[in-house]
Write a protein that holds these residues in place. Sequence first.
Motif, PDB file in Angstrom:
ATOM      1  N   THR A   1     -18.018 -36.802  47.418  1.00 39.05           N
ATOM      2  CA  THR A   1     -18.720 -36.733  45.987  1.00 39.05           C
ATOM      3  C   THR A   1     -17.816 -37.529  45.581  1.00 39.05           C
TER       4      THR A   1
ATOM      5  N   PHE B   1     -26.356 -35.643  48.601  1.00 41.57           N
ATOM      6  CA  PHE B   1     -25.787 -35.706  47.369  1.00 41.57           C
ATOM      7  C   PHE B   1     -26.529 -34.988  46.298  1.00 41.57           C
TER       8      PHE B   1
ATOM      9  N   ALA C   1     -20.560 -32.674  48.193  1.00 40.71           N
ATOM     10  CA  ALA C   1     -21.878 -33.128  48.702  1.00 40.71           C
ATOM     11  C   ALA C   1     -21.626 -31.957  50.065  1.00 40.71           C
TER      12      ALA C   1
END
Length: 124
Positions: free
Chosen positions: A14, A88, A95
């Motif tokens: 992420t 996401f 994630a």
Amino acid sequence: PLSSSPKITSILMTKLMSTIISLEFLNQETNVALIEKKSATRLALATALLTGSSSDIRALYQDTMADDYFLRAMNVRAKTLGLTNTTFISSTSSAITTEEDYSRFISHVLTYKSYLSTITRSAN
């Protein structure tokens, strides 16, 4: 095609994807207002975006582009990289992915976005 591999979560994925999207979509020389009446350019915040434990900067970037647009950009980029088993949820949470997608993504970062791996290595 969906993988039968077990799902894993990754905050590093992420952080990296948030940084990639912010570097590609946002003007890096624009000053961003921070707490305590301070400001910095987005480019100057890239290191903190990757290395900090705080999600404030990622949330700030997401707000700059509008929550849904930033998140959609992250997920579209994942699909264009062939990460068919990655989702996401937000720019501030881990994630959901598989080990195969995670490996593919890290390989992409190391190959095409090596400056990001340099930032994360230098911070550790």
